[in-house]
Design a protein around this motif. Structure first.
Motif, PDB file in Angstrom:
ATOM      1  N   TRP A 227       0.749  -1.200   0.099  1.00  0.00           N
ATOM      2  CA  TRP A 227      -0.104   0.166   0.127  1.00  0.00           C
ATOM      3  C   TRP A 227       0.863   1.297  -0.052  1.00  0.00           C
ATOM      4  O   TRP A 227       1.754   1.293   0.703  1.00  0.00           O
ATOM      5  CB  TRP A 227      -0.806   0.050   1.343  1.00  0.00           C
TER       6      TRP A 227
ATOM      7  N   SER B 294       8.871   1.429  -4.489  1.00  0.00           N
ATOM      8  CA  SER B 294       7.853   1.430  -5.686  1.00  0.00           C
ATOM      9  C   SER B 294       8.252   0.778  -6.931  1.00  0.00           C
ATOM     10  O   SER B 294       7.403  -0.179  -7.431  1.00  0.00           O
ATOM     11  CB  SER B 294       7.137   2.719  -5.875  1.00  0.00           C
TER      12      SER B 294
ATOM     13  N   TYR C   6       6.921  -3.134  -7.401  1.00  0.00           N
ATOM     14  CA  TYR C   6       5.502  -3.211  -7.742  1.00  0.00           C
ATOM     15  C   TYR C   6       5.328  -2.886  -8.998  1.00  0.00           C
ATOM     16  O   TYR C   6       5.437  -1.599  -9.334  1.00  0.00           O
ATOM     17  CB  TYR C   6       4.699  -2.412  -6.586  1.00  0.00           C
TER      18      TYR C   6
ATOM     19  N   ARG D 119       4.224  10.376  -3.837  1.00  0.00           N
ATOM     20  CA  ARG D 119       3.826   8.927  -3.436  1.00  0.00           C
ATOM     21  C   ARG D 119       4.751   8.499  -2.367  1.00  0.00           C
ATOM     22  O   ARG D 119       5.862   8.433  -2.657  1.00  0.00           O
ATOM     23  CB  ARG D 119       3.463   8.018  -4.604  1.00  0.00           C
TER      24      ARG D 119
ATOM     25  N   TYR E  58       2.342  -3.470 -10.748  1.00  0.00           N
ATOM     26  CA  TYR E  58       0.735  -3.490 -10.995  1.00  0.00           C
ATOM     27  C   TYR E  58       0.203  -2.616  -9.967  1.00  0.00           C
ATOM     28  O   TYR E  58       0.497  -2.742  -8.638  1.00  0.00           O
ATOM     29  CB  TYR E  58      -0.008  -4.868 -11.075  1.00  0.00           C
ATOM     30  N   TRP E  59      -0.665  -1.794 -10.324  1.00  0.00           N
ATOM     31  CA  TRP E  59      -1.269  -0.647  -9.479  1.00  0.00           C
ATOM     32  C   TRP E  59      -2.757  -0.430  -9.567  1.00  0.00           C
ATOM     33  O   TRP E  59      -3.094  -0.622 -10.793  1.00  0.00           O
ATOM     34  CB  TRP E  59      -0.540   0.753  -9.420  1.00  0.00           C
TER      35      TRP E  59
ATOM     36  N   TYR F 192      -3.095   3.789  -2.512  1.00  0.00           N
ATOM     37  CA  TYR F 192      -3.043   2.829  -3.640  1.00  0.00           C
ATOM     38  C   TYR F 192      -2.598   1.472  -3.258  1.00  0.00           C
ATOM     39  O   TYR F 192      -1.624   1.499  -2.653  1.00  0.00           O
ATOM     40  CB  TYR F 192      -1.946   3.213  -4.799  1.00  0.00           C
ATOM     41  N   CYS F 193      -2.975   0.202  -3.827  1.00  0.00           N
ATOM     42  CA  CYS F 193      -2.570  -1.008  -3.519  1.00  0.00           C
ATOM     43  C   CYS F 193      -1.711  -1.401  -4.793  1.00  0.00           C
ATOM     44  O   CYS F 193      -1.830  -0.883  -5.887  1.00  0.00           O
ATOM     45  CB  CYS F 193      -3.650  -2.242  -3.242  1.00  0.00           C
ATOM     46  N   ALA F 194      -0.650  -2.068  -4.521  1.00  0.00           N
ATOM     47  CA  ALA F 194       0.043  -2.478  -5.507  1.00  0.00           C
ATOM     48  C   ALA F 194       0.618  -3.957  -5.402  1.00  0.00           C
ATOM     49  O   ALA F 194       0.776  -4.423  -4.161  1.00  0.00           O
ATOM     50  CB  ALA F 194       1.279  -1.773  -5.543  1.00  0.00           C
TER      51      ALA F 194
END
Length: 124
Positions: free
Chosen positions: A35, A108, A111, A44, A113-114, A94-96
């Motif tokens: 998250w 970040s 990850y 972010r 995919y978001w 945002y979840c990732a």
């Protein structure tokens, strides 16, 4: 992996909110989940992460002791329980998802995919 976050809203300081993120399209247990959040006018930032089995977690210092992360691989969901909320927690969350084969952590870039994000507003 498609990710759909939900659960945001308006809450008073000191209150609680539970965010959920539903994944589809790939084998959920192949992914570590994270998250992140972005406040207005800010970059972010990392919030919390959980590894593919649910046995390891990371938390940012500013949420430690207040937030909890969990996942249910059978339901392809990851949750973020947010307690003792502060106005400075106001952000789009945002979840990732990141492949378990490339490492687990809080950056970040791990990850790929978001989700679309869900807004949490904490009033004072």
């Amino acid at each position: 992996v498609q990710l759909q976050a939900s659960g945001g809203g308006l809450v008073q300081a000191g209150g609680s909110v539970r965010l959920s993120c539903a994944a589809s399209g790939r084998t959920f247990s192949d992914y570590n989940m994270g998250w992140f959040r972005q406040a207005p006018g800010k970059e972010r930032e990392f919030v919390a992460a959980i590894n593919w089995r649910g046995g390891s977690t990371h938390f940012a210092d500013y949420v430690k002791g207040r937030f909890a992360i969990s996942r249910e691989n059978s339901k392809s969901t990851v949750n973020l329980q947010m307690n003792s909320l502060k106005p400075e927690d106001t952000a789009v969350y945002y979840c990732a998802a990141g492949s378990k084969f490339i490492g687990f952590g809080f950056t970040s870039s791990l990850y790929a995919y978001w989700g679309q994000g869900t807004l949490v507003t904490v009033s004072s």
